[in-house]
Scaffold this motif. Structure first.
Motif, PDB file in Angstrom:
ATOM      1  N   ASP A  73       0.892  -1.162   0.006  1.00  0.00           N
ATOM      2  CA  ASP A  73      -0.150   0.114   0.151  1.00  0.00           C
ATOM      3  C   ASP A  73       0.867   1.277   0.089  1.00  0.00           C
ATOM      4  N   GLU A  74       1.918   1.216   0.732  1.00  0.00           N
ATOM      5  CA  GLU A  74       2.749   2.421   0.689  1.00  0.00           C
ATOM      6  C   GLU A  74       3.549   2.695  -0.683  1.00  0.00           C
ATOM      7  N   HIS A  75       3.828   1.592  -1.293  1.00  0.00           N
ATOM      8  CA  HIS A  75       4.374   1.597  -2.673  1.00  0.00           C
ATOM      9  C   HIS A  75       3.300   2.483  -3.490  1.00  0.00           C
ATOM     10  N   GLU A  76       2.259   1.886  -3.315  1.00  0.00           N
ATOM     11  CA  GLU A  76       1.068   2.212  -4.263  1.00  0.00           C
ATOM     12  C   GLU A  76       0.828   3.687  -4.146  1.00  0.00           C
ATOM     13  N   LEU A  77       0.685   4.145  -2.861  1.00  0.00           N
ATOM     14  CA  LEU A  77       0.595   5.575  -2.303  1.00  0.00           C
ATOM     15  C   LEU A  77       1.707   6.276  -3.109  1.00  0.00           C
ATOM     16  N   ASP A  78       2.841   5.811  -3.044  1.00  0.00           N
ATOM     17  CA  ASP A  78       4.148   6.627  -3.665  1.00  0.00           C
ATOM     18  C   ASP A  78       3.755   6.965  -5.098  1.00  0.00           C
ATOM     19  N   ASP A  79       3.679   5.886  -5.647  1.00  0.00           N
ATOM     20  CA  ASP A  79       3.211   5.848  -7.132  1.00  0.00           C
ATOM     21  C   ASP A  79       2.006   6.809  -7.484  1.00  0.00           C
ATOM     22  N   ILE A  80       1.015   7.095  -6.628  1.00  0.00           N
ATOM     23  CA  ILE A  80      -0.250   7.796  -7.105  1.00  0.00           C
ATOM     24  C   ILE A  80       0.252   9.262  -6.726  1.00  0.00           C
ATOM     25  N   GLU A  81       0.981   9.478  -5.751  1.00  0.00           N
ATOM     26  CA  GLU A  81       1.311  10.759  -5.299  1.00  0.00           C
ATOM     27  C   GLU A  81       2.277  11.363  -6.534  1.00  0.00           C
ATOM     28  N   ALA A  82       3.296  10.505  -7.048  1.00  0.00           N
ATOM     29  CA  ALA A  82       4.115  10.722  -8.207  1.00  0.00           C
ATOM     30  C   ALA A  82       3.187  11.175  -9.358  1.00  0.00           C
ATOM     31  N   ALA A  83       2.257  10.577  -9.579  1.00  0.00           N
ATOM     32  CA  ALA A  83       1.262  10.691 -11.109  1.00  0.00           C
ATOM     33  C   ALA A  83       0.583  11.981 -10.699  1.00  0.00           C
ATOM     34  N   LEU A  84       0.015  12.185  -9.649  1.00  0.00           N
ATOM     35  CA  LEU A  84      -0.634  13.616  -9.454  1.00  0.00           C
ATOM     36  C   LEU A  84       0.368  14.615  -9.712  1.00  0.00           C
ATOM     37  N   ASN A  85       1.448  14.572  -8.740  1.00  0.00           N
ATOM     38  CA  ASN A  85       2.495  15.756  -9.187  1.00  0.00           C
ATOM     39  C   ASN A  85       2.744  15.884 -10.590  1.00  0.00           C
ATOM     40  N   ALA A  86       2.890  14.687 -11.445  1.00  0.00           N
ATOM     41  CA  ALA A  86       3.261  14.885 -12.671  1.00  0.00           C
ATOM     42  C   ALA A  86       1.950  15.635 -13.353  1.00  0.00           C
ATOM     43  N   MET A  87       0.652  15.223 -13.039  1.00  0.00           N
ATOM     44  CA  MET A  87      -0.295  16.167 -13.684  1.00  0.00           C
ATOM     45  C   MET A  87      -0.127  17.807 -13.421  1.00  0.00           C
ATOM     46  N   GLY A  99      10.673   9.551 -23.246  1.00  0.00           N
ATOM     47  CA  GLY A  99      10.101  10.908 -23.500  1.00  0.00           C
ATOM     48  C   GLY A  99       8.833  10.816 -24.469  1.00  0.00           C
ATOM     49  N   LYS A 100       8.504   9.524 -24.969  1.00  0.00           N
ATOM     50  CA  LYS A 100       7.429   9.358 -25.754  1.00  0.00           C
ATOM     51  C   LYS A 100       5.882   9.592 -24.806  1.00  0.00           C
ATOM     52  N   PRO A 101       4.726   9.588 -25.663  1.00  0.00           N
ATOM     53  CA  PRO A 101       3.462   9.490 -25.038  1.00  0.00           C
ATOM     54  C   PRO A 101       3.138   8.491 -24.618  1.00  0.00           C
ATOM     55  N   ILE A 102       2.436   8.294 -23.379  1.00  0.00           N
ATOM     56  CA  ILE A 102       2.058   6.929 -22.932  1.00  0.00           C
ATOM     57  C   ILE A 102       0.688   6.585 -23.614  1.00  0.00           C
ATOM     58  N   PRO A 103       0.429   5.624 -24.231  1.00  0.00           N
ATOM     59  CA  PRO A 103      -0.982   5.488 -24.709  1.00  0.00           C
ATOM     60  C   PRO A 103      -2.274   5.647 -23.570  1.00  0.00           C
ATOM     61  N   PHE A 104      -3.379   6.114 -24.091  1.00  0.00           N
ATOM     62  CA  PHE A 104      -4.428   6.315 -23.018  1.00  0.00           C
ATOM     63  C   PHE A 104      -4.783   4.958 -22.374  1.00  0.00           C
ATOM     64  N   GLU A 105      -4.741   4.096 -23.348  1.00  0.00           N
ATOM     65  CA  GLU A 105      -5.371   2.684 -22.969  1.00  0.00           C
ATOM     66  C   GLU A 105      -4.479   2.196 -21.691  1.00  0.00           C
ATOM     67  N   ARG A 106      -3.026   2.354 -21.845  1.00  0.00           N
ATOM     68  CA  ARG A 106      -2.580   1.845 -20.670  1.00  0.00           C
ATOM     69  C   ARG A 106      -2.506   2.610 -19.542  1.00  0.00           C
ATOM     70  N   LEU A 107      -2.895   4.103 -19.462  1.00  0.00           N
ATOM     71  CA  LEU A 107      -2.852   4.909 -18.436  1.00  0.00           C
ATOM     72  C   LEU A 107      -4.245   4.436 -17.885  1.00  0.00           C
ATOM     73  N   SER A 108      -5.215   4.207 -18.606  1.00  0.00           N
ATOM     74  CA  SER A 108      -6.536   3.816 -18.161  1.00  0.00           C
ATOM     75  C   SER A 108      -6.557   2.488 -17.446  1.00  0.00           C
ATOM     76  N   ALA A 109      -5.576   1.556 -17.935  1.00  0.00           N
ATOM     77  CA  ALA A 109      -5.594   0.217 -17.229  1.00  0.00           C
ATOM     78  C   ALA A 109      -4.403   0.606 -15.871  1.00  0.00           C
ATOM     79  N   ILE A 110      -3.712   1.266 -15.922  1.00  0.00           N
ATOM     80  CA  ILE A 110      -2.715   1.668 -14.608  1.00  0.00           C
ATOM     81  C   ILE A 110      -2.415   3.208 -14.767  1.00  0.00           C
ATOM     82  N   SER A 112      -1.392   5.072 -12.352  1.00  0.00           N
ATOM     83  CA  SER A 112      -0.246   5.494 -11.568  1.00  0.00           C
ATOM     84  C   SER A 112       1.021   5.480 -12.735  1.00  0.00           C
ATOM     85  N   THR A 113       1.135   4.923 -13.471  1.00  0.00           N
ATOM     86  CA  THR A 113       2.276   4.565 -14.254  1.00  0.00           C
ATOM     87  C   THR A 113       2.910   5.954 -15.063  1.00  0.00           C
ATOM     88  N   LEU A 114       4.230   5.858 -14.862  1.00  0.00           N
ATOM     89  CA  LEU A 114       4.913   7.208 -15.377  1.00  0.00           C
ATOM     90  C   LEU A 114       5.796   6.610 -16.717  1.00  0.00           C
TER      91      LEU A 114
END
Length: 241
Positions: A73-87, A99-110, A112-114
């Motif tokens: 859970d702590e790792h997942e929280l860190d990933d979520i916070e990092a994704a929100l900061n990136a937003m 440096g390439k765009p991440i497909p929306f389909e992947r972001l929709s599945a995960i 928190s991924t960067l």
């Protein structure tokens, strides 16, 4: 600049914030999987001395599982916070590695991924075996001299055989061989000779000068003859008859 639309970013942010709130609520409601109190308080025991080792092992296993769940859970929280900061910084949806765009389909599945799929960090299971196993493999580890051609002295295996001769919890069904007649035969190398290398050393002797060879009758001598070893023509006792 991100390739995602405002609606897509809004949808992904809502999911990330919901997941963050869910995890935080779960950690607060179960007191970080019960890790906010000591193991002794959690089990309700003043001492482990009067408990069976199996009970203590169960408590330790449950404690280890709680630690693993908390770390997840702590790792997942860190990933979520990092994704929100990136937003907030405007870099969300862009792979940090390529440096390439991440497909929306992947972001929709995960959400928190960067990273894109090709550059996602590999999730390998950690190899965290106890350090003691380095000395226990092969059996008896550094105390065994059987693999060394220049050693034939008393080693760890011999020490275990002496202790094992007083009995253990094994049964004939757990023995290495198939021809097991009694509990005395289930030990490690139970048929190994003690105090000698060859069977005939148990009953062959010489006089004080070391020249006159004699046979000392006994069980070892009888077993040696019954097994068909040696030659009766060279048997001093047979020749005297």
């Amino acid at each position: 600049m991100t390739h995602l639309t405002v609606q897509q970013l809004s949808e992904l942010r809502a999911r990330l914030e919901k997941d963050r709130d869910t995890i935080q609520h779960r950690l607060q409601s179960n007191e970080n999987y019960g890790l906010q109190e000591s193991m002794r308080d959690g089990t309700g025991e003043l001492s482990e001395n009067d408990n069976h080792p199996g009970d203590a092992a169960t408590d330790l296993y449950n404690r280890s599982m709680d630690i693993s769940l908390l770390e997840r859970d702590e790792h997942e929280l860190d990933d979520i916070e990092a994704a929100l900061n990136a937003m907030d910084e405007g870099t969300y949806g862009i792979c940090k590695a390529s440096g390439k765009p991440i497909p929306f389909e992947r972001l929709s599945a995960i959400p928190s991924t960067l990273f894109c799929k090709e550059h996602a960090p590999r999730q390998n299971a950690p190899f965290t075996r106890p350090i003691e196993e380095e000395f226990l493999s092969p059996p008896f580890g550094r105390t065994s001299l059987d693999e060394r051609e220049d050693q034939n002295g008393f080693d760890g295996e011999d020490a275990w055989q002496i202790v094992e001769s007083y009995g253990n919890s094994d049964s004939p069904a757990m023995a290495e061989g198939n021809n097991i007649d009694s509990y005395n035969d289930i030990g490690i190398e139970a048929d190994e000779l003690e105090g000698c290398v060859e069977p005939w050393e148990n009953f062959i002797a010489t006089d004080i000068t070391g020249n006159h060879l004699i046979v000392v009758p006994g069980r070892s001598y009888e077993r040696y003859k019954d097994s068909g070893e040696g030659s009766y023509m060279l048997d001093p006792l047979e020749g005297e008859e």
